[in-house]
Design a protein around this motif. Structure first.
Motif, mmCIF file in Angstrom:
data_model
loop_
_atom_site.group_PDB
_atom_site.id
_atom_site.type_symbol
_atom_site.label_atom_id
_atom_site.label_comp_id
_atom_site.label_asym_id
_atom_site.label_seq_id
_atom_site.Cartn_x
_atom_site.Cartn_y
_atom_site.Cartn_z
ATOM 1 N N THR A 338 79.007 2.237 3.187
ATOM 2 C CA THR A 338 77.603 1.962 2.883
ATOM 3 C C THR A 338 76.835 3.246 2.625
ATOM 4 O O THR A 338 75.909 3.276 1.799
ATOM 5 N N HIS A 339 77.252 4.332 3.276
ATOM 6 C CA HIS A 339 76.544 5.601 3.146
ATOM 7 C C HIS A 339 77.302 6.584 2.258
ATOM 8 O O HIS A 339 76.953 7.767 2.222
ATOM 9 N N ALA A 340 78.322 6.120 1.562
ATOM 10 C CA ALA A 340 79.094 6.976 0.661
ATOM 11 C C ALA A 340 79.236 6.297 -0.698
ATOM 12 O O ALA A 340 80.323 6.230 -1.271
ATOM 13 N N ARG A 341 78.145 5.789 -1.187
ATOM 14 C CA ARG A 341 78.169 5.081 -2.458
ATOM 15 C C ARG A 341 78.364 6.048 -3.618
ATOM 16 O O ARG A 341 77.913 7.192 -3.576
ATOM 17 N N THR A 342 79.052 5.564 -4.632
ATOM 18 C CA THR A 342 79.280 6.386 -5.813
ATOM 19 C C THR A 342 77.998 6.514 -6.633
ATOM 20 O O THR A 342 77.141 5.627 -6.620
ATOM 21 N N ILE A 343 77.896 7.618 -7.356
ATOM 22 C CA ILE A 343 76.718 7.897 -8.174
ATOM 23 C C ILE A 343 77.103 7.667 -9.641
ATOM 24 O O ILE A 343 78.044 8.292 -10.141
ATOM 25 N N PRO A 344 76.438 6.771 -10.344
ATOM 26 C CA PRO A 344 76.799 6.506 -11.748
ATOM 27 C C PRO A 344 76.456 7.692 -12.632
ATOM 28 O O PRO A 344 75.496 8.439 -12.379
ATOM 29 N N VAL A 345 77.243 7.857 -13.695
ATOM 30 C CA VAL A 345 77.019 8.979 -14.608
ATOM 31 C C VAL A 345 75.770 8.780 -15.458
ATOM 32 O O VAL A 345 75.311 9.719 -16.106
ATOM 33 N N THR A 346 75.225 7.577 -15.469
ATOM 34 C CA THR A 346 74.009 7.345 -16.252
ATOM 35 C C THR A 346 72.803 8.062 -15.673
ATOM 36 O O THR A 346 71.740 8.079 -16.301
ATOM 37 N N ILE A 347 72.928 8.671 -14.490
ATOM 38 C CA ILE A 347 71.827 9.455 -13.940
ATOM 39 C C ILE A 347 71.643 10.758 -14.701
ATOM 40 O O ILE A 347 70.593 11.399 -14.616
ATOM 41 N N LEU A 348 72.645 11.175 -15.455
ATOM 42 C CA LEU A 348 72.606 12.442 -16.182
ATOM 43 C C LEU A 348 71.892 12.275 -17.515
ATOM 44 O O LEU A 348 71.908 11.200 -18.128
ATOM 45 N N VAL A 364 86.606 8.877 -16.020
ATOM 46 C CA VAL A 364 85.344 9.303 -15.433
ATOM 47 C C VAL A 364 84.574 8.038 -15.071
ATOM 48 O O VAL A 364 84.077 7.335 -15.957
ATOM 49 N N PHE A 365 84.473 7.756 -13.775
ATOM 50 C CA PHE A 365 83.803 6.545 -13.311
ATOM 51 C C PHE A 365 82.552 6.846 -12.496
ATOM 52 O O PHE A 365 81.775 5.955 -12.222
ATOM 53 N N GLU A 366 82.397 8.089 -12.078
ATOM 54 C CA GLU A 366 81.225 8.469 -11.310
ATOM 55 C C GLU A 366 80.951 9.950 -11.541
ATOM 56 O O GLU A 366 81.720 10.650 -12.230
ATOM 57 N N VAL A 367 79.852 10.420 -10.949
ATOM 58 C CA VAL A 367 79.407 11.788 -11.197
ATOM 59 C C VAL A 367 80.426 12.796 -10.685
ATOM 60 O O VAL A 367 80.687 13.818 -11.340
ATOM 61 N N GLN A 368 81.046 12.534 -9.537
ATOM 62 C CA GLN A 368 81.995 13.498 -8.995
ATOM 63 C C GLN A 368 83.209 13.664 -9.904
ATOM 64 O O GLN A 368 83.742 14.764 -10.037
ATOM 65 N N ASN A 369 83.652 12.579 -10.541
ATOM 66 C CA ASN A 369 84.761 12.700 -11.499
ATOM 67 C C ASN A 369 84.401 13.636 -12.636
ATOM 68 O O ASN A 369 85.220 14.461 -13.074
ATOM 69 N N LEU A 370 83.174 13.519 -13.132
ATOM 70 C CA LEU A 370 82.730 14.372 -14.232
ATOM 71 C C LEU A 370 82.533 15.808 -13.770
ATOM 72 O O LEU A 370 82.784 16.751 -14.533
ATOM 73 N N ALA A 371 82.100 16.008 -12.523
ATOM 74 C CA ALA A 371 81.866 17.358 -12.011
ATOM 75 C C ALA A 371 83.155 18.158 -11.908
ATOM 76 O O ALA A 371 83.138 19.385 -12.019
ATOM 77 N N THR A 372 84.280 17.487 -11.719
ATOM 78 C CA THR A 372 85.563 18.184 -11.580
ATOM 79 C C THR A 372 86.382 18.163 -12.866
ATOM 80 O O THR A 372 87.536 18.611 -12.850
ATOM 81 N N LEU A 373 85.815 17.683 -13.949
ATOM 82 C CA LEU A 373 86.561 17.547 -15.195
ATOM 83 C C LEU A 373 86.540 18.853 -15.979
ATOM 84 O O LEU A 373 85.564 19.617 -15.930
ATOM 85 N N GLN A 397 77.816 18.728 -11.623
ATOM 86 C CA GLN A 397 78.078 19.607 -10.486
ATOM 87 C C GLN A 397 76.834 19.800 -9.633
ATOM 88 O O GLN A 397 76.906 19.823 -8.394
ATOM 89 N N LEU A 398 75.670 19.926 -10.270
ATOM 90 C CA LEU A 398 74.431 20.046 -9.508
ATOM 91 C C LEU A 398 74.139 18.757 -8.752
ATOM 92 O O LEU A 398 73.766 18.785 -7.563
ATOM 93 N N CYS A 399 74.308 17.613 -9.393
ATOM 94 C CA CYS A 399 74.043 16.330 -8.743
ATOM 95 C C CYS A 399 74.995 16.090 -7.585
ATOM 96 O O CYS A 399 74.614 15.506 -6.564
ATOM 97 N N THR A 400 76.232 16.541 -7.705
ATOM 98 C CA THR A 400 77.215 16.322 -6.652
ATOM 99 C C THR A 400 76.880 17.116 -5.394
ATOM 100 O O THR A 400 77.004 16.606 -4.276
ATOM 101 N N VAL A 401 76.454 18.361 -5.557
ATOM 102 C CA VAL A 401 76.239 19.213 -4.385
ATOM 103 C C VAL A 401 74.889 18.970 -3.710
ATOM 104 O O VAL A 401 74.756 19.185 -2.499
ATOM 105 N N VAL A 402 73.876 18.497 -4.442
ATOM 106 C CA VAL A 402 72.551 18.299 -3.835
ATOM 107 C C VAL A 402 72.234 16.837 -3.598
ATOM 108 O O VAL A 402 71.303 16.521 -2.846
ATOM 109 N N GLY A 403 72.958 15.924 -4.218
ATOM 110 C CA GLY A 403 72.660 14.509 -4.073
ATOM 111 C C GLY A 403 71.735 14.012 -5.161
ATOM 112 O O GLY A 403 71.001 14.796 -5.782
ATOM 113 N N PRO A 404 71.721 12.699 -5.419
ATOM 114 C CA PRO A 404 70.929 12.173 -6.542
ATOM 115 C C PRO A 404 69.425 12.343 -6.349
ATOM 116 O O PRO A 404 68.701 12.592 -7.312
#
Length: 518
Positions: A338-348, A364-373, A397-404
Motif C-alpha cells: 500500500t505504501h510502495a505503489r508504482t509511479i506511472p511514467v505519465t507523470i513525466l 518500461v512500466f513505471e518511473v523506476q524502470n525508465l530511471a535505470t534504462l 531519475q529525479l522523480c525516483t529519488v525525491v518521490g512524485p
C-alpha cells in the motif's frame, strides 16, 4: 569473390532450409487430414493449426531478424554522428582489445552493440560492415537455434488449436474421425466412480466438458504467449528460452485449469471475488445446485470465463490450487504494498498514454524502470530521439529519488531533471536562495510519508522549515552518487562535446568531490 560466394551459399541454405521445414509441416497436415478420414470439416482446423503453430513462430523469427538489421543501421548512424566506434569491444580471433579510455569508446554504447552483435558470426577485430550482414532470416546459427527450440511450442500449439477448432460432432460421435483416437484420459475421468465411467453417456459428457475447459484455457495461454513473443521481439529479447518458457506456460496453464475444474466442477469452490466477477458479467447469481454438469448438461458459462483467465494468468491458477489444497507457505508481507505503489511514467513531461503504451515494449512500466534504462538503448529500440530519451531518463531519475510529490514541487522551480538538481545545489555558480528553496522542498512532509509513518508507528520528524545549505548539498550528493546517474552523465558529456566549445557550460554536471574531514 569469396565473401560474395559465402553470402550466396548462406542465402541458398537459408531459403532451402525454410522451404524444407514448411514443406514438412504441410506434409504432416495432409497426412493428418487423410488419417482422420479426409473429412471436409477438418480442413479449417488443420489449416488453422498450421498457421498459428508453424507460420506464426517462423514469422516472429523473421521479424526479429529484420528488427536487428534496422537497429544495427541506427547504431551505425549513431556511431558516425557522435564519433564512436562500432568495433566489437571484446577481442576476436586474437585481435587487440580496444582501449576503454579512447574517446571513441562509450560503455553505454558498448552494451547496445553487444546486444545486437553478440550472436553474429563476426570474424576478426574489424568493425562490422552493413553489407556483410545477412539480408534474409535463417542465415545465422542463432535463427536456427530459435527454430529448433520452438518445436515443442509448435507441436503443442498445433494440437491445441486443432482441438479448439475441431467440429464438436467429430469429437462426440462414437467411432468418429477424432473420437476414434482421442480417448478419455486419466486426467479427464480418473477418480470418478466405476459406474460413472461405465456409463457411456455420462463419461462422454464429462470428457467433453474437460476438453472444453482445456481448450479455452489453452486459448488464453496461447494469447498470453503470443503477447510474450511480440514483446520479446520488440525489445530484441527473443531467445530459445522464450519459446521453451512459452511451451511450459501453455502445458502448465492447461493442466492446472483441468485439475481445478475436476476438483470444483460447480461454483462451490469459487472464491468470493470470482463469484462477484461472474455475477457482474452475467447479471445473475451462481446456483451451485444447477451448476453441476451431468450427462445432459455441459460446462457452465462461469468456467468458460475462468478457464480463459487461468490460461492467461497461470500464477492465479497455481495460487488458487495451493490455497484450496490447504498448503501454507511463507506469507507475503502485503501491508507494505500500500505504501510502495508504482509511479506511472505519465507523470513525466512529454509522456502521454500512447507513449507510455509504446514504452511498455521496452519493458518500461513505471518511473523506476525508465530511471535505470540506457537512453541509447531506448533510442535504438524506439522511435524516440536520443535527446528525448535522455530527458525522460533524467526526469525519471529525479522523480525516483525525491518521490512524485517533491518532483512536482521542484518543477515549480524549473528543476525538471537530476542534472538540474545538481546545478542548483552543487554547482559553484549556485545561489543560496535557490539552495534554500530546494532544501524546503526536500524537507517537506508529504502525505505519502505521513501515511507510511502512521501505518508502521514511526515517529514524526522534528519540525523544520528547511535544511541548511551544507545538508542540502550532502543530501543531493548522495542522490546523484548512483551508477545510473553516472552513466547518464557520461552520455550527456559525450553529446556536449559534440555540440562545440560554445556549449562547454553544459559539461558542468559532475558534482564537486566531497571535502576531506578536518
Amino acid at each position: 569473390m569469396g565473401a560474395f560466394s559465402e553470402k550466396l551459399r548462406g542465402s541458398v541454405v537459408g531459403v532451402v532450409g525454410v522451404c524444407v521445414f514448411v514443406g514438412f509441416a504441410v506434409v504432416l497436415g495432409v497426412a493428418a487430414f487423410w488419417g482422420l478420414g479426409s473429412n471436409t470439416p477438418l480442413i479449417f482446423p488443420i489449416c488453422a493449426s498450421l498457421f498459428l503453430a508453424v507460420v506464426t513462430p517462423m514469422t516472429v523469427i523473421a521479424v526479429r531478424h529484420q528488427v536487428r538489421l534496422s537497429r544495427i543501421k541506427l547504431i551505425d548512424i549513431f556511431a558516425k554522428t557522435f564519433g564512436l566506434s562500432t568495433r566489437p569491444l571484446l577481442p576476436l580471433d586474437g585481435a587487440a582489445a580496444p582501449d576503454l579510455t579512447d574517446p571513441k569508446t562509450n560503455v553505454s554504447f558498448e552494451f547496445v552493440k553487444g546486444k545486437y552483435y553478440v550472436d553474429l558470426d563476426l570474424k576478426g577485430g574489424e568493425e562490422p560492415k552493413l553489407e556483410d550482414l545477412p539480408r534474409f532470416p535463417m542465415m545465422l546459427h542463432a535463427d536456427w537455434m530459435l527454430l529448433l527450440c520452438a518445436l515443442p511450442f509448435m507441436g503443442f500449439s498445433a494440437f491445441g488449436v486443432f482441438i479448439l477448432f475441431a467440429p464438436a460432432a467429430a469429437i462426440l460421435t462414437p467411432g468418429g474421425s477424432i473420437n476414434a483416437w482421442l480417448w478419455p484420459s486419466m486426467l479427464a475421468l480418473g477418480g470418478l466412480p466405476s459406474a460413472t465411467i461405465a456409463n457411456a453417456a455420462g463419461a462422454a459428457a464429462q470428457h467433453l466438458n474437460v476438453l472444453t475447459v482445456a481448450s479455452v484455457a489453452f486459448a488464453g495461454a496461447y494469447f498470453y504467449c503470443l503477447r510474450l513473443l511480440l514483446r520479446a521481439v520488440a525489445s530484441f529479447d527473443l531467445s530459445p528460452v522464450t519459446f521453451l518458457r512459452a511451451f511450459a506456460h501453455m502445458v502448465m496453464a492447461t493442466t492446472l485449469a483441468v485439475v481445478i475444474y475436476r476438483v470444483f466442477p460447480s461454483a462451490e469452490g469459487v472464491t468470493a471475488t470470482a463469484r462477484e466477477f461472474y455475477q457482474a458479467l452475467s447479471g445473475g447469481t451462481v446456483d451451485a445446485a444447477t451448476a453441476v454438469p451431468d450427462a445432459a448438461g455441459g460446462v457452465k458459462s462461469f468456467w468458460l470465463i475462468l478457464s480463459f483467465a487461468l490460461g492467461f494468468v497461470p500464477e492465479a491458477a497455481i495460487q488458487y490450487a495451493l490455497q484450496k489444497a490447504g498448503f501454507r507457505f511463507k506469507a507475503r508481507y502485503d501491508e507494505v504494498e500500500t505504501h510502495a505503489r508504482t509511479i506511472p511514467v505519465t507523470i513525466l513531461d512529454g509522456v502521454d498514454s500512447p507513449t507510455a503504451f509504446r514504452l511498455e515494449e521496452s519493458n518500461v512500466f513505471e518511473v523506476q524502470n525508465l530511471a535505470t534504462l540506457n537512453p541509447i538503448m531506448l533510442h535504438i529500440e524506439s522511435p524516440f530521439g536520443i535527446y528525448q530519451t535522455i530527458d525522460w531518463v533524467a526526469q525519471a531519475q529525479l522523480c525516483t529519488v525525491v518521490g512524485p510529490e517533491r518532483f512536482l514541487h521542484l518543477k515549480m522551480l524549473n528543476i525538471r531533471t537530476i542534472f538540474d538538481l545538481e546545478r542548483a545545489t552543487l554547482s559553484e555558480f549556485g545561489v543560496d536562495e535557490l539552495k534554500n528553496a530546494v532544501g524546503v522542498i526536500l524537507a517537506e512532509d508529504c502525505a505519502r510519508d505521513q501515511a507510511c509513518r502512521k501505518a508502521f508507528g514511526l515517529p514524526s520528524p522534528a519540525a523544520s522549515t528547511a535544511w541548511p545549505a551544507n545538508a542540502v548539498a550532502h543530501h543531493v550528493r548522495i542522490m546523484v552518487d548512483d551508477l545510473h546517474v553516472h552513466r547518464l552523465r557520461q552520455i550527456w558529456l559525450l553529446i556536449a562535446r559534440q555540440l562545440g566549445e560554445e556549449h562547454d557550460h553544459l559539461k558542468d554536471t559532475a558534482p564537486p568531490p566531497p571535502r576531506a574531514p578536518t
